[in-house]
Design an enzyme around this catalytic site. Structure first.
Site, PDB file in Angstrom:
ATOM      1  N   SER A   1     -10.501   0.702   3.766  1.00 36.26           N
ATOM      2  CA  SER A   1      -9.728   0.312   4.953  1.00 36.26           C
ATOM      3  C   SER A   1      -9.074   1.532   5.590  1.00 36.26           C
ATOM      4  O   SER A   1      -8.419   2.315   4.905  1.00 36.26           O
ATOM      5  CB  SER A   1      -8.643  -0.685   4.581  1.00 36.26           C
ATOM      6  OG  SER A   1      -9.241  -1.876   4.139  1.00 36.26           O
TER       7      SER A   1
ATOM      8  N   GLU B   1      -3.912   3.589   6.523  1.00 33.52           N
ATOM      9  CA  GLU B   1      -3.812   3.454   5.065  1.00 33.52           C
ATOM     10  C   GLU B   1      -4.374   4.712   4.416  1.00 33.52           C
ATOM     11  O   GLU B   1      -3.867   5.198   3.418  1.00 33.52           O
ATOM     12  CB  GLU B   1      -4.617   2.228   4.610  1.00 33.52           C
ATOM     13  CG  GLU B   1      -4.610   2.051   3.106  1.00 33.52           C
ATOM     14  CD  GLU B   1      -5.225   0.719   2.680  1.00 33.52           C
ATOM     15  OE1 GLU B   1      -5.047  -0.291   3.388  1.00 33.52           O
ATOM     16  OE2 GLU B   1      -5.884   0.705   1.631  1.00 33.52           O
TER      17      GLU B   1
ATOM     18  N   ARG C   1       0.806  -1.230   0.000  1.00 32.62           N
ATOM     19  CA  ARG C   1       0.000   0.000   0.000  1.00 32.62           C
ATOM     20  C   ARG C   1       0.839   1.281   0.000  1.00 32.62           C
ATOM     21  O   ARG C   1       0.426   2.313   0.523  1.00 32.62           O
ATOM     22  CB  ARG C   1      -0.961   0.053   1.204  1.00 32.62           C
ATOM     23  CG  ARG C   1      -2.010  -1.002   1.204  1.00 32.62           C
ATOM     24  CD  ARG C   1      -2.943  -0.957  -0.008  1.00 32.62           C
ATOM     25  NE  ARG C   1      -3.704  -2.193  -0.022  1.00 32.62           N
ATOM     26  CZ  ARG C   1      -3.305  -3.301  -0.668  1.00 32.62           C
ATOM     27  NH1 ARG C   1      -2.219  -3.293  -1.429  1.00 32.62           N
ATOM     28  NH2 ARG C   1      -4.008  -4.395  -0.618  1.00 32.62           N
TER      29      ARG C   1
HETATM   30  C1  LIG Z   1     -15.409   1.347  -0.640  1.00 34.41           C
HETATM   31  C2  LIG Z   1     -13.923   1.372  -0.829  1.00 34.41           C
HETATM   32  C3  LIG Z   1     -13.221   0.177  -1.002  1.00 34.41           C
HETATM   33  C4  LIG Z   1     -11.843   0.189  -1.155  1.00 34.41           C
HETATM   34  N1  LIG Z   1     -11.177  -1.000  -1.350  1.00 34.41           N
HETATM   35  C5  LIG Z   1      -9.851  -0.995  -1.535  1.00 34.41           C
HETATM   36  C6  LIG Z   1      -9.136  -2.225  -1.746  1.00 34.41           C
HETATM   37  O1  LIG Z   1      -9.702  -3.298  -1.784  1.00 34.41           O
HETATM   38  N2  LIG Z   1      -7.785  -2.164  -1.911  1.00 34.41           N
HETATM   39  C7  LIG Z   1      -7.109  -0.980  -1.897  1.00 34.41           C
HETATM   40  O2  LIG Z   1      -5.887  -0.977  -2.071  1.00 34.41           O
HETATM   41  N3  LIG Z   1      -7.761   0.207  -1.704  1.00 34.41           N
HETATM   42  C8  LIG Z   1      -9.099   0.214  -1.530  1.00 34.41           C
HETATM   43  N4  LIG Z   1      -9.755   1.403  -1.323  1.00 34.41           N
HETATM   44  C9  LIG Z   1      -8.984   2.670  -1.280  1.00 34.41           C
HETATM   45  C10 LIG Z   1      -8.882   3.380  -2.642  1.00 34.41           C
HETATM   46  O3  LIG Z   1      -9.917   2.965  -3.491  1.00 34.41           O
HETATM   47  C11 LIG Z   1      -7.542   3.134  -3.308  1.00 34.41           C
HETATM   48  O4  LIG Z   1      -6.469   3.533  -2.474  1.00 34.41           O
HETATM   49  C12 LIG Z   1      -7.434   3.919  -4.645  1.00 34.41           C
HETATM   50  O5  LIG Z   1      -6.305   3.502  -5.329  1.00 34.41           O
HETATM   51  C13 LIG Z   1      -7.366   5.417  -4.400  1.00 34.41           C
HETATM   52  O6  LIG Z   1      -7.405   6.058  -5.643  1.00 34.41           O
HETATM   53  P1  LIG Z   1      -7.807   7.607  -5.715  1.00 34.41           P
HETATM   54  O7  LIG Z   1      -7.564   8.062  -7.103  1.00 34.41           O
HETATM   55  O8  LIG Z   1      -9.174   7.792  -5.200  1.00 34.41           O
HETATM   56  O9  LIG Z   1      -6.726   8.223  -4.731  1.00 34.41           O
HETATM   57  P2  LIG Z   1      -6.884   9.474  -3.746  1.00 34.41           P
HETATM   58  O10 LIG Z   1      -7.630   9.070  -2.532  1.00 34.41           O
HETATM   59  O11 LIG Z   1      -7.373  10.660  -4.470  1.00 34.41           O
HETATM   60  O12 LIG Z   1      -5.342   9.686  -3.362  1.00 34.41           O
HETATM   61  C14 LIG Z   1      -4.638   8.708  -2.625  1.00 34.41           C
HETATM   62  C15 LIG Z   1      -3.156   9.111  -2.559  1.00 34.41           C
HETATM   63  O13 LIG Z   1      -2.586   9.037  -3.860  1.00 34.41           O
HETATM   64  C16 LIG Z   1      -2.036  10.311  -4.221  1.00 34.41           C
HETATM   65  N5  LIG Z   1      -2.278  10.486  -5.662  1.00 34.41           N
HETATM   66  C17 LIG Z   1      -3.468  10.348  -6.316  1.00 34.41           C
HETATM   67  N6  LIG Z   1      -3.297  10.572  -7.624  1.00 34.41           N
HETATM   68  C18 LIG Z   1      -1.986  10.873  -7.804  1.00 34.41           C
HETATM   69  C19 LIG Z   1      -1.184  11.224  -8.934  1.00 34.41           C
HETATM   70  N7  LIG Z   1      -1.700  11.307 -10.173  1.00 34.41           N
HETATM   71  N8  LIG Z   1       0.128  11.490  -8.726  1.00 34.41           N
HETATM   72  C20 LIG Z   1       0.670  11.435  -7.495  1.00 34.41           C
HETATM   73  N9  LIG Z   1      -0.022  11.093  -6.389  1.00 34.41           N
HETATM   74  C21 LIG Z   1      -1.332  10.825  -6.546  1.00 34.41           C
HETATM   75  C22 LIG Z   1      -2.772  11.334  -3.368  1.00 34.41           C
HETATM   76  O14 LIG Z   1      -1.997  12.514  -3.181  1.00 34.41           O
HETATM   77  C23 LIG Z   1      -2.949  10.551  -2.067  1.00 34.41           C
HETATM   78  O15 LIG Z   1      -1.767  10.578  -1.297  1.00 34.41           O
HETATM   79  C24 LIG Z   1     -11.139   1.426  -1.153  1.00 34.41           C
HETATM   80  C25 LIG Z   1     -11.848   2.631  -0.972  1.00 34.41           C
HETATM   81  C26 LIG Z   1     -13.219   2.605  -0.824  1.00 34.41           C
HETATM   82  C27 LIG Z   1     -13.953   3.911  -0.668  1.00 34.41           C
END
Ligand SMILES: Cc1cc2nc3c(=O)[nH]c(=O)nc-3n(C[C@H](O)[C@H](O)[C@H](O)COP(=O)(O)OP(=O)(O)OC[C@H]3O[C@@H](n4cnc5c(N)ncnc54)[C@H](O)[C@@H]3O)c2cc1C
Length: 329
Positions: free
Chosen positions: A221, A291, A172
Protein backbone atom coordinates in the site's frame (compact mmCIF):
# COMPACT_ATOMS: atom_id res chain seq x y z
CA UNK A 1 41.14 7.46 8.37
CA UNK A 2 37.67 8.01 6.88
CA UNK A 3 34.50 7.57 8.93
CA UNK A 4 33.85 4.42 6.94
CA UNK A 5 37.23 2.90 7.86
CA UNK A 6 36.63 3.86 11.47
CA UNK A 7 33.26 2.10 11.57
CA UNK A 8 34.63 -1.00 9.86
CA UNK A 9 37.44 -1.04 12.45
CA UNK A 10 35.15 -0.65 15.45
CA UNK A 11 32.13 -2.77 14.52
CA UNK A 12 32.30 -6.54 14.10
CA UNK A 13 30.11 -7.70 11.25
CA UNK A 14 29.59 -7.30 7.52
CA UNK A 15 30.33 -3.97 5.88
CA UNK A 16 29.62 -3.07 2.28
CA UNK A 17 30.68 0.36 0.98
CA UNK A 18 28.59 1.95 -1.79
CA UNK A 19 26.08 -0.86 -1.43
CA UNK A 20 23.22 -0.93 -3.95
CA UNK A 21 19.95 -0.72 -2.02
CA UNK A 22 17.44 -1.31 -4.84
CA UNK A 23 17.93 -5.10 -4.70
CA UNK A 24 17.40 -4.91 -0.93
CA UNK A 25 13.95 -3.38 -1.26
CA UNK A 26 10.75 -5.01 -2.49
CA UNK A 27 10.11 -2.33 -5.13
CA UNK A 28 13.70 -2.52 -6.44
CA UNK A 29 14.20 1.25 -6.69
CA UNK A 30 16.89 3.67 -5.49
CA UNK A 31 20.60 4.35 -5.22
CA UNK A 32 23.38 3.05 -2.98
CA UNK A 33 24.13 3.42 0.73
CA UNK A 34 27.47 5.00 1.59
CA UNK A 35 28.00 2.06 3.95
CA UNK A 36 25.74 -0.90 4.61
CA UNK A 37 26.45 -2.52 7.99
CA UNK A 38 25.22 -5.75 9.44
CA UNK A 39 26.57 -5.96 13.01
CA UNK A 40 27.45 -9.49 14.09
CA UNK A 41 25.61 -9.40 17.41
CA UNK A 42 24.10 -7.15 20.08
CA UNK A 43 27.54 -5.92 21.24
CA UNK A 44 28.48 -4.99 17.68
CA UNK A 45 25.15 -3.18 17.29
CA UNK A 46 25.92 -1.20 20.44
CA UNK A 47 29.39 -0.37 19.08
CA UNK A 48 27.86 0.80 15.80
CA UNK A 49 25.33 3.05 17.55
CA UNK A 50 28.10 4.59 19.65
CA UNK A 51 30.36 5.04 16.63
CA UNK A 52 27.79 6.84 14.46
CA UNK A 53 26.96 9.17 17.33
CA UNK A 54 30.61 9.98 18.03
CA UNK A 55 31.44 10.43 14.34
CA UNK A 56 28.27 12.42 13.54
CA UNK A 57 27.29 9.98 10.80
CA UNK A 58 23.60 9.65 9.86
CA UNK A 59 22.06 6.24 10.48
CA UNK A 60 19.06 4.66 8.76
CA UNK A 61 17.56 1.28 9.54
CA UNK A 62 16.46 -1.07 6.80
CA UNK A 63 14.53 -4.22 7.66
CA UNK A 64 13.37 -6.35 4.76
CA UNK A 65 12.86 -3.22 2.64
CA UNK A 66 9.24 -4.25 1.96
CA UNK A 67 7.84 -0.83 2.82
CA UNK A 68 10.73 1.43 1.84
CA UNK A 69 11.39 3.70 -1.13
CA UNK A 70 15.06 4.65 -1.45
CA UNK A 71 16.03 7.92 -3.17
CA UNK A 72 17.72 7.72 -6.57
CA UNK A 73 20.73 9.52 -5.04
CA UNK A 74 20.92 6.85 -2.37
CA UNK A 75 21.46 7.20 1.36
CA UNK A 76 24.27 9.14 3.01
CA UNK A 77 25.90 7.62 6.06
CA UNK A 78 25.25 4.15 7.43
CA UNK A 79 22.34 1.91 6.55
CA UNK A 80 21.94 -0.72 9.24
CA UNK A 81 20.51 -4.16 8.61
CA UNK A 82 20.19 -6.48 11.57
CA UNK A 83 21.21 -10.12 11.38
CA UNK A 84 18.30 -12.57 11.35
CA UNK A 85 19.35 -13.98 14.71
CA UNK A 86 20.28 -12.31 17.95
CA UNK A 87 20.99 -14.54 20.93
CA UNK A 88 18.20 -14.40 23.50
CA UNK A 89 15.18 -15.60 21.56
CA UNK A 90 12.87 -17.39 23.98
CA UNK A 91 9.40 -18.80 24.61
CA UNK A 92 7.82 -18.79 28.04
CA UNK A 93 4.20 -19.89 28.16
CA UNK A 94 2.34 -17.76 25.63
CA UNK A 95 5.12 -15.13 25.36
CA UNK A 96 7.74 -15.22 22.58
CA UNK A 97 10.83 -13.06 22.21
CA UNK A 98 12.21 -12.99 18.66
CA UNK A 99 15.03 -11.19 16.85
CA UNK A 100 13.91 -8.02 15.07
CA UNK A 101 15.97 -8.99 12.03
CA UNK A 102 14.08 -12.28 11.64
CA UNK A 103 11.57 -12.68 8.81
CA UNK A 104 7.97 -12.06 9.85
CA UNK A 105 7.15 -15.68 8.99
CA UNK A 106 9.23 -16.84 11.98
CA UNK A 107 6.53 -15.64 14.37
CA UNK A 108 3.62 -17.76 13.08
CA UNK A 109 5.95 -20.72 12.57
CA UNK A 110 7.21 -20.63 16.19
CA UNK A 111 3.75 -19.88 17.55
CA UNK A 112 2.03 -22.73 15.73
CA UNK A 113 4.73 -25.15 16.82
CA UNK A 114 3.77 -24.32 20.42
CA UNK A 115 -0.01 -24.40 19.93
CA UNK A 116 -0.29 -20.59 20.01
CA UNK A 117 -2.49 -18.41 17.78
CA UNK A 118 -3.48 -14.74 17.46
CA UNK A 119 -1.09 -13.46 14.78
CA UNK A 120 -3.13 -14.53 11.73
CA UNK A 121 -3.02 -10.95 10.35
CA UNK A 122 0.66 -11.49 9.48
CA UNK A 123 -0.11 -14.11 6.80
CA UNK A 124 1.38 -12.81 3.55
CA UNK A 125 2.97 -9.59 4.93
CA UNK A 126 6.62 -9.52 3.76
CA UNK A 127 9.49 -8.07 5.80
CA UNK A 128 11.15 -8.48 9.18
CA UNK A 129 9.68 -8.51 12.66
CA UNK A 130 11.48 -5.25 13.46
CA UNK A 131 9.93 -3.59 10.41
CA UNK A 132 6.52 -4.99 11.30
CA UNK A 133 6.85 -3.71 14.88
CA UNK A 134 8.04 -0.27 13.72
CA UNK A 135 5.23 0.00 11.15
CA UNK A 136 2.50 -1.59 13.29
CA UNK A 137 1.92 -3.82 10.27
CA UNK A 138 -1.43 -5.51 9.93
CA UNK A 139 -4.65 -6.05 8.09
CA UNK A 140 -8.36 -6.04 8.85
CA UNK A 141 -7.63 -9.19 10.93
CA UNK A 142 -5.44 -7.29 13.39
CA UNK A 143 -2.14 -5.46 13.77
CA UNK A 144 1.15 -5.76 15.60
CA UNK A 145 0.01 -3.59 18.50
CA UNK A 146 -2.53 -6.31 19.39
CA UNK A 147 0.26 -8.79 20.15
CA UNK A 148 3.43 -6.77 20.95
CA UNK A 149 3.99 -6.49 24.70
CA UNK A 150 7.52 -5.03 24.71
CA UNK A 151 10.27 -4.05 22.29
CA UNK A 152 13.93 -4.27 23.11
CA UNK A 153 15.35 -0.94 21.95
CA UNK A 154 19.05 -0.36 21.39
CA UNK A 155 20.49 3.16 21.48
CA UNK A 156 23.98 4.60 21.81
CA UNK A 157 23.31 4.74 25.57
CA UNK A 158 22.39 1.07 25.97
CA UNK A 159 19.58 -1.40 25.37
CA UNK A 160 16.45 -2.35 27.28
CA UNK A 161 12.87 -3.55 26.95
CA UNK A 162 10.21 -0.85 26.66
CA UNK A 163 6.50 -1.64 27.12
CA UNK A 164 4.36 -1.28 24.01
CA UNK A 165 2.08 1.08 25.94
CA UNK A 166 4.95 3.64 25.97
CA UNK A 167 5.43 3.53 22.18
CA UNK A 168 2.42 5.50 20.94
CA UNK A 169 1.12 2.71 18.74
CA UNK A 170 -1.50 3.78 16.20
CA UNK A 171 -2.61 2.82 12.68
CA UNK A 172 0.58 1.86 10.75
CA UNK A 173 2.85 3.78 13.06
CA UNK A 174 4.58 3.84 16.42
CA UNK A 175 6.76 6.45 18.10
CA UNK A 176 10.24 5.10 18.68
CA UNK A 177 12.57 7.28 20.74
CA UNK A 178 15.01 9.15 18.47
CA UNK A 179 17.95 6.97 17.50
CA UNK A 180 16.37 3.74 18.77
CA UNK A 181 16.76 0.48 16.90
CA UNK A 182 14.41 -2.40 17.66
CA UNK A 183 16.66 -5.35 18.54
CA UNK A 184 14.08 -7.88 19.74
CA UNK A 185 10.31 -8.09 19.72
CA UNK A 186 8.24 -9.60 22.55
CA UNK A 187 4.73 -10.77 21.70
CA UNK A 188 2.02 -12.43 23.73
CA UNK A 189 -0.30 -14.88 21.95
CA UNK A 190 -2.87 -17.36 23.20
CA UNK A 191 -3.34 -21.11 23.06
CA UNK A 192 -5.85 -22.02 20.34
CA UNK A 193 -6.81 -23.95 17.25
CA UNK A 194 -3.63 -24.08 15.14
CA UNK A 195 -5.33 -25.70 12.13
CA UNK A 196 -7.93 -22.90 12.04
CA UNK A 197 -5.19 -20.28 12.41
CA UNK A 198 -3.20 -21.83 9.53
CA UNK A 199 -6.34 -21.96 7.37
CA UNK A 200 -7.06 -18.26 8.02
CA UNK A 201 -3.51 -17.34 7.02
CA UNK A 202 -3.71 -19.48 3.90
CA UNK A 203 -6.99 -17.82 2.89
CA UNK A 204 -5.46 -14.38 3.39
CA UNK A 205 -2.49 -15.28 1.16
CA UNK A 206 -4.88 -16.56 -1.52
CA UNK A 207 -6.95 -13.37 -1.30
CA UNK A 208 -3.75 -11.36 -1.82
CA UNK A 209 -2.77 -13.40 -4.86
CA UNK A 210 -6.19 -12.66 -6.36
CA UNK A 211 -6.34 -8.94 -5.51
CA UNK A 212 -2.75 -7.65 -5.39
CA UNK A 213 -0.08 -7.28 -8.11
CA UNK A 214 2.35 -9.72 -6.52
CA UNK A 215 4.05 -10.57 -9.82
CA UNK A 216 5.76 -7.15 -9.95
CA UNK A 217 8.10 -5.33 -7.55
CA UNK A 218 6.01 -3.12 -5.21
CA UNK A 219 6.06 -1.79 -1.64
CA UNK A 220 2.45 -2.74 -0.95
CA UNK A 221 0.00 0.00 0.00
CA UNK A 222 1.31 3.43 -0.95
CA UNK A 223 -1.11 5.46 1.17
CA UNK A 224 -2.73 4.67 4.48
CA UNK A 225 -6.51 4.44 4.34
CA UNK A 226 -8.15 7.68 5.48
CA UNK A 227 -10.81 7.19 8.19
CA UNK A 228 -13.85 5.43 6.68
CA UNK A 229 -12.31 5.28 3.19
CA UNK A 230 -10.00 3.16 1.06
CA UNK A 231 -7.02 4.93 -0.51
CA UNK A 232 -7.19 2.54 -3.49
CA UNK A 233 -10.81 3.50 -4.19
CA UNK A 234 -9.87 7.20 -4.15
CA UNK A 235 -6.89 6.74 -6.50
CA UNK A 236 -9.13 4.75 -8.86
CA UNK A 237 -11.92 7.36 -8.63
CA UNK A 238 -9.57 10.10 -9.88
CA UNK A 239 -8.74 8.01 -12.94
CA UNK A 240 -5.22 6.91 -12.07
CA UNK A 241 -5.59 3.11 -11.97
CA UNK A 242 -3.17 1.94 -14.69
CA UNK A 243 -1.58 5.42 -15.05
CA UNK A 244 2.12 5.23 -15.87
CA UNK A 245 5.03 7.63 -15.32
CA UNK A 246 8.39 6.44 -16.66
CA UNK A 247 8.66 2.83 -15.58
CA UNK A 248 6.32 3.03 -12.59
CA UNK A 249 2.56 2.52 -12.75
CA UNK A 250 -0.49 2.73 -10.50
CA UNK A 251 -1.28 -0.95 -10.70
CA UNK A 252 -4.26 -1.93 -12.86
CA UNK A 253 -4.86 -4.71 -10.30
CA UNK A 254 -4.92 -2.59 -7.09
CA UNK A 255 -4.95 1.19 -7.32
CA UNK A 256 -3.15 1.74 -3.98
CA UNK A 257 -0.13 -0.25 -5.22
CA UNK A 258 2.61 1.30 -7.34
CA UNK A 259 4.54 -1.31 -9.30
CA UNK A 260 7.93 -1.15 -10.95
CA UNK A 261 7.72 -2.23 -14.59
CA UNK A 262 11.53 -2.58 -14.72
CA UNK A 263 14.05 0.22 -14.22
CA UNK A 264 11.64 2.58 -12.40
CA UNK A 265 13.21 5.44 -10.47
CA UNK A 266 12.15 7.01 -7.19
CA UNK A 267 11.43 10.09 -9.28
CA UNK A 268 8.89 8.08 -11.36
CA UNK A 269 7.27 6.65 -8.23
CA UNK A 270 7.01 10.00 -6.45
CA UNK A 271 5.55 11.64 -9.56
CA UNK A 272 2.71 9.10 -9.35
CA UNK A 273 2.33 9.67 -5.62
CA UNK A 274 2.19 13.48 -5.99
CA UNK A 275 -0.30 13.26 -8.85
CA UNK A 276 -2.65 10.99 -6.91
CA UNK A 277 -2.39 13.11 -3.81
CA UNK A 278 -3.12 16.32 -5.70
CA UNK A 279 -6.10 14.87 -7.59
CA UNK A 280 -7.64 13.25 -4.52
CA UNK A 281 -7.21 16.48 -2.54
CA UNK A 282 -8.82 18.51 -5.31
CA UNK A 283 -11.75 16.17 -5.90
CA UNK A 284 -12.48 14.85 -2.40
CA UNK A 285 -10.70 17.33 -0.10
CA UNK A 286 -8.82 14.38 1.48
CA UNK A 287 -5.06 14.65 2.12
CA UNK A 288 -3.72 11.14 1.56
CA UNK A 289 -0.76 10.20 3.73
CA UNK A 290 2.00 7.88 2.58
CA UNK A 291 2.40 4.54 4.30
CA UNK A 292 5.62 3.80 2.42
CA UNK A 293 8.73 5.08 4.22
CA UNK A 294 11.15 7.27 2.29
CA UNK A 295 14.86 6.78 2.87
CA UNK A 296 17.75 8.92 1.64
CA UNK A 297 18.33 12.20 -0.14
CA UNK A 298 15.36 13.27 -2.27
CA UNK A 299 15.43 16.51 -4.29
CA UNK A 300 12.95 18.94 -2.69
CA UNK A 301 10.81 19.06 -5.86
CA UNK A 302 10.17 15.31 -5.60
CA UNK A 303 8.70 15.80 -2.13
CA UNK A 304 6.68 18.87 -3.03
CA UNK A 305 3.13 18.69 -1.74
CA UNK A 306 3.84 15.53 0.25
CA UNK A 307 3.47 17.34 3.55
CA UNK A 308 2.04 14.19 5.15
CA UNK A 309 4.84 11.98 3.87
CA UNK A 310 6.59 9.58 6.19
CA UNK A 311 9.92 11.06 7.26
CA UNK A 312 12.81 10.29 4.97
CA UNK A 313 15.59 8.09 6.22
CA UNK A 314 13.65 5.72 8.45
CA UNK A 315 13.31 6.13 12.20
CA UNK A 316 16.74 6.59 13.62
CA UNK A 317 18.32 8.77 10.93
CA UNK A 318 16.37 11.71 12.27
CA UNK A 319 18.47 11.43 15.40
CA UNK A 320 21.57 12.41 13.55
CA UNK A 321 19.84 15.23 11.76
CA UNK A 322 20.22 13.73 8.29
CA UNK A 323 23.41 15.75 7.87
CA UNK A 324 26.11 14.71 5.46
CA UNK A 325 28.73 12.66 7.28
CA UNK A 326 32.22 14.09 7.43
CA UNK A 327 34.38 12.08 4.99
CA UNK A 328 37.52 12.25 7.13
CA UNK A 329 37.74 11.87 10.88
C1 LIG B 1 3.37 -7.13 -1.54
C2 LIG B 1 3.33 -6.40 -0.24
C3 LIG B 1 2.21 -6.51 0.59
C4 LIG B 1 2.16 -5.82 1.79
N1 LIG B 1 1.06 -5.97 2.61
C5 LIG B 1 1.01 -5.34 3.79
C6 LIG B 1 -0.13 -5.48 4.65
O1 LIG B 1 -1.07 -6.19 4.36
N2 LIG B 1 -0.13 -4.80 5.83
C7 LIG B 1 0.92 -4.01 6.21
O2 LIG B 1 0.87 -3.43 7.30
N3 LIG B 1 2.01 -3.86 5.41
C8 LIG B 1 2.08 -4.50 4.23
N4 LIG B 1 3.17 -4.34 3.42
C9 LIG B 1 4.28 -3.45 3.84
C10 LIG B 1 5.40 -4.17 4.61
O3 LIG B 1 5.39 -5.54 4.31
C11 LIG B 1 5.28 -3.97 6.11
O4 LIG B 1 5.28 -2.60 6.44
C12 LIG B 1 6.47 -4.65 6.85
O5 LIG B 1 6.22 -4.64 8.21
C13 LIG B 1 7.78 -3.94 6.56
O6 LIG B 1 8.81 -4.68 7.16
P1 LIG B 1 10.32 -4.46 6.66
O7 LIG B 1 11.20 -5.21 7.59
O8 LIG B 1 10.43 -4.81 5.23
O9 LIG B 1 10.46 -2.90 6.89
P2 LIG B 1 11.31 -1.85 6.03
O10 LIG B 1 10.58 -1.51 4.79
O11 LIG B 1 12.71 -2.29 5.89
O12 LIG B 1 11.25 -0.60 7.03
C14 LIG B 1 10.02 0.04 7.31
C15 LIG B 1 10.25 1.08 8.42
O13 LIG B 1 10.58 0.42 9.63
C16 LIG B 1 11.84 0.89 10.11
N5 LIG B 1 12.52 -0.27 10.72
C17 LIG B 1 12.72 -1.50 10.14
N6 LIG B 1 13.36 -2.30 11.00
C18 LIG B 1 13.59 -1.57 12.12
C19 LIG B 1 14.24 -1.84 13.37
N7 LIG B 1 14.79 -3.03 13.65
N8 LIG B 1 14.31 -0.83 14.28
C20 LIG B 1 13.79 0.38 14.02
N9 LIG B 1 13.15 0.69 12.87
C21 LIG B 1 13.06 -0.27 11.94
C22 LIG B 1 12.57 1.43 8.89
O14 LIG B 1 13.55 2.40 9.25
C23 LIG B 1 11.41 2.04 8.11
O15 LIG B 1 11.07 3.31 8.62
C24 LIG B 1 3.25 -5.01 2.20
C25 LIG B 1 4.38 -4.90 1.36
C26 LIG B 1 4.42 -5.59 0.16
C27 LIG B 1 5.65 -5.47 -0.70
Amino acid sequence: MTWRDEIVRRVRGEHLPDAPLAPRTAVRVGGPADLLCRPADADALAALLRAVRELGVPLSVLGGGANTLVADAGVRGVVLRLPQDFPGESTQGDTLVLSAGAPISRLPARAHARGLVGMEFLGGIPGTLGGAAAMNAGTRLGEMKDVVTRLELATADGAGFVPASALGYAYRTCRLPPGAVIARVEVRLRPGDVAASEALMREDRERRRATQPLDRPTFGSTFTNPPGEYAGRLVEAVGLKGHRVGNAVWSPVHANFVTNLGGATARDVLALVRLARARVKERFGIALETEVRLMGEFPPEELEGLDGHAAAGGGPSAASGGARPPEAT
